[in-house]
Write a protein that holds these residues in place. Structure first.
Motif, mmCIF file in Angstrom:
data_model
loop_
_atom_site.group_PDB
_atom_site.id
_atom_site.type_symbol
_atom_site.label_atom_id
_atom_site.label_comp_id
_atom_site.label_asym_id
_atom_site.label_seq_id
_atom_site.Cartn_x
_atom_site.Cartn_y
_atom_site.Cartn_z
ATOM 1 N N MET A 145 8.480 -2.689 25.365
ATOM 2 C CA MET A 145 7.413 -3.620 24.999
ATOM 3 C C MET A 145 6.512 -2.947 23.972
ATOM 4 N N LEU A 146 5.912 -3.752 23.088
ATOM 5 C CA LEU A 146 4.982 -3.267 22.055
ATOM 6 C C LEU A 146 5.577 -2.166 21.186
ATOM 7 N N GLY A 147 6.887 -2.230 20.988
ATOM 8 C CA GLY A 147 7.525 -1.243 20.116
ATOM 9 C C GLY A 147 7.807 0.091 20.778
ATOM 10 N N HIS A 148 7.574 0.209 22.078
ATOM 11 C CA HIS A 148 7.816 1.436 22.828
ATOM 12 C C HIS A 148 8.538 1.086 24.119
ATOM 13 N N SER A 149 8.995 2.099 24.818
ATOM 14 C CA SER A 149 9.543 1.829 26.141
ATOM 15 C C SER A 149 8.382 1.451 27.056
ATOM 16 N N THR A 150 8.687 0.647 28.073
ATOM 17 C CA THR A 150 7.636 0.221 29.002
ATOM 18 C C THR A 150 7.029 1.416 29.715
ATOM 19 N N LEU A 151 7.843 2.427 30.009
ATOM 20 C CA LEU A 151 7.332 3.637 30.653
ATOM 21 C C LEU A 151 6.331 4.351 29.749
ATOM 22 N N GLU A 152 6.633 4.402 28.458
ATOM 23 C CA GLU A 152 5.711 5.029 27.505
ATOM 24 C C GLU A 152 4.390 4.274 27.447
ATOM 25 N N VAL A 364 -5.576 -0.320 20.109
ATOM 26 C CA VAL A 364 -5.038 -1.322 19.186
ATOM 27 C C VAL A 364 -3.984 -0.714 18.264
ATOM 28 N N LEU A 365 -4.173 0.554 17.885
ATOM 29 C CA LEU A 365 -3.243 1.213 16.981
ATOM 30 C C LEU A 365 -1.916 1.554 17.651
ATOM 31 N N TYR A 366 -1.912 1.678 18.982
ATOM 32 C CA TYR A 366 -0.730 2.194 19.668
ATOM 33 C C TYR A 366 0.558 1.414 19.381
ATOM 34 N N PRO A 367 0.561 0.084 19.404
ATOM 35 C CA PRO A 367 1.822 -0.632 19.119
ATOM 36 C C PRO A 367 2.400 -0.299 17.746
ATOM 37 N N PHE A 368 1.531 0.065 16.808
ATOM 38 C CA PHE A 368 1.990 0.382 15.452
ATOM 39 C C PHE A 368 2.313 1.866 15.297
#
Length: 481
Positions: A145-152, A364-368
């Motif tokens: 999710m959000l460009g990362h693994s859900t665990l991350e 907010v920056l994390y998904p990017f």
């Protein structure tokens, strides 16, 4: 000291001169253990150690660099002790009551970016530990999710939230956290080094690593020249000094809570040249021993701990380095923007709200994940402009004002530091000139030699400071009472 009838647009309790000064030498020392002992700090220290080529070269390059850092931090630190004000308020003396918002926001932008990067690094250490479990590894690989693994994402949000808890009660909580975290990280660093040295069966300073392997492993450290060469040693010292560019500006956010300059000097002496030299040495020896054991140059401690056979040791290492990274985030990337944002809108934003803004931006920056892309070059470009700011502030404080600042006037719109409508044009011009040589020309043109970028911060300090001094001489009546 108390301020009489301050202008509401320039004052709140968090920006006021410090009244309680209970940060002893141990707390100042732990500002530096918290700032340096992180995953990013270890990576840089290990890289620079390996680039020195020998133990003697290491002592010379890192030792000289650490002494320079001590001197520079003492300059801004002493100003903090004497005035009792945070960085954005001290900047009003040179940039003007409202002009100080410019350097404050530059510092805040860099801090918000690295706040997210450090939080990501800390959560990454926890993820590396958790995926040793097969079920969590499968979850890590299959759910995103959000460009990362859900665990991350889960680990990032948890680490992000823990940092907010640290600052719930202000700077005193920051002091107590770092006083605990600093020694804990040192203990873990030593255990990690001893464990690997025993497993390797030898104690080495990098001599057993082939040079072609060294060059490949350290190519991203920003240092040119073959390991051990004069060019490499000069670049190592310069890179180490530049690594602290942000805190040269806002160290007074912490030093203002020290009771006197003697306390500050003692804490800085142990926390900078002594601690930095020892930290780099341990990082280098650990990386060398890890190469002997695993056959790889592992510059990140979480990558080393992930290879441990013992789950307990791996967990201890991961948790410790996560805490260490939280430490640098609080010291370097939370406190500063908290004060910086409060300085822009003191009636609406206090220390806590400023910190929440910085944390929200990082979230907010994390998904990017801009810290994993070329956007890092943009932040380095912005960050290099901190050189001219430092040069201007130190020239103004020590050479022009001779260390004497009317603290009361820093909080009055129509006082000494009003300059031209709240802006000191001399400082703004000097800032732009300095930024041209520290950031713009090295980043966007080939006019300057390739090595210039390594020393860009130094050129920014020199050009910005000298330009400001010359402008003050040519326009000596720019200050309005």
């Amino acid at each position: 000291m108390s301020v009489t009838n301050p202008s509401p647009s320039l004052y709140n309790e968090d920006l006021a001169p410090a009244e309680t000064r209970n940060w002893g030498a141990f707390s100042i020392f732990n500002v530096w253990t918290s700032d340096v002992h992180s995953l990013w700090g270890y990576y840089l220290a290990a890289s620079l150690f390996l680039l020195c080529g020998s133990f003697i070269n290491f002592v010379i390059a890192i030792g000289i660099g650490s002494l320079v850092i001590f001197v520079l931090m003492s300059l801004v630190g002493n100003a903090g002790v004497k005035t009792g004000v945070p960085f954005p308020v001290l900047a009003r003396a040179s940039f003007g009551t409202f002009g100080a918002n410019l350097p404050a926001l530059v510092r805040a932008i860099v801090a918000c970016f690295w706040y997210g990067a450090q939080t990501s690094a800390a959560s990454g250490a926890i993820v590396a530990l958790l995926i040793r479990n097969e079920s969590l590894l499968h979850f890590h690989q299959s759910s995103h999710m959000l460009g990362h693994s859900t665990l991350e994402v889960i680990c990032y949000v948890i680490i992000w939230a823990l940092q907010l808890l640290i600052i719930q009660r202000g700077m005193e909580t920051v002091r107590k956290f770092q006083d605990w975290a600093g020694p804990a990280v040192w203990i873990m660093m030593l255990l990690l080094a001893i464990y690997l040295i025993i497993k390797a069966g030898t104690f080495s300073f990098g001599g057993n690593i082939p040079q072609d392997v060294l060059l490949t492993a350290t190519k991203d450290a920003g240092v040119s020249g073959a390991p051990g060469s004069v060019a490499a040693l000069a670049a190592v010292a310069a890179t180490w000094i530049t690594y602290f560019a942000a805190l040269y500006l806002n160290f007074c956010d912490f030093s203002r809570f020290a009771p006197d300059q003697a306390t500050l000097r003692k804490g800085n002496l142990w926390g900078l040249p002594v601690n930095l030299l020892a930290f780099c040495l341990v990082a280098g020896v650990t990386t060398t021993a890890a190469y002997t054991v695993y056959g790889e140059v592992l510059l990140h401690p979480d990558a080393i701990s992930a290879k441990f056979d013992s789950w307990f040791l791996a967990a201890l290492a991961a948790l410790t380095f996560a805490v260490a990274t939280l430490g640098i985030n609080v010291v370097a990337n939370f406190v500063s923007p908290a004060f910086d944002f409060a300085n822009v809108f003191p009636r609406q934003i206090n220390f806590k709200r400023g910190g929440y803004i910085a944390a929200f931006i990082a979230l907010v920056l994390y998904p990017f994940a801009p810290w994993e892309t070329g956007a890092a070059h943009f932040v380095n470009f912005i960050g290099s402009t901190m050189g001219p700011v430092f040069g201007i502030m130190m020239v103004d404080y020590y050479l022009i004002r001779k260390g004497e600042v009317d603290v009361e006037a820093l909080y009055h719109e129509n006082g000494e530091f009003r300059f031209e409508g709240g802006w000191n044009v001399n400082a703004l011009i000097a800032f732009v000139v300095g930024a041209i040589f520290s950031s713009i020309l090295p980043t966007f043109t080939t006019v300057l030699p390739a090595w210039w970028g390594t020393y860009g911060w130094f050129f920014g300090v020199a050009v910005g400071g000298l330009s400001y001094m010359a402008l003050v001489a040519m326009r000596p009546r720019q200050r309005l009472a």
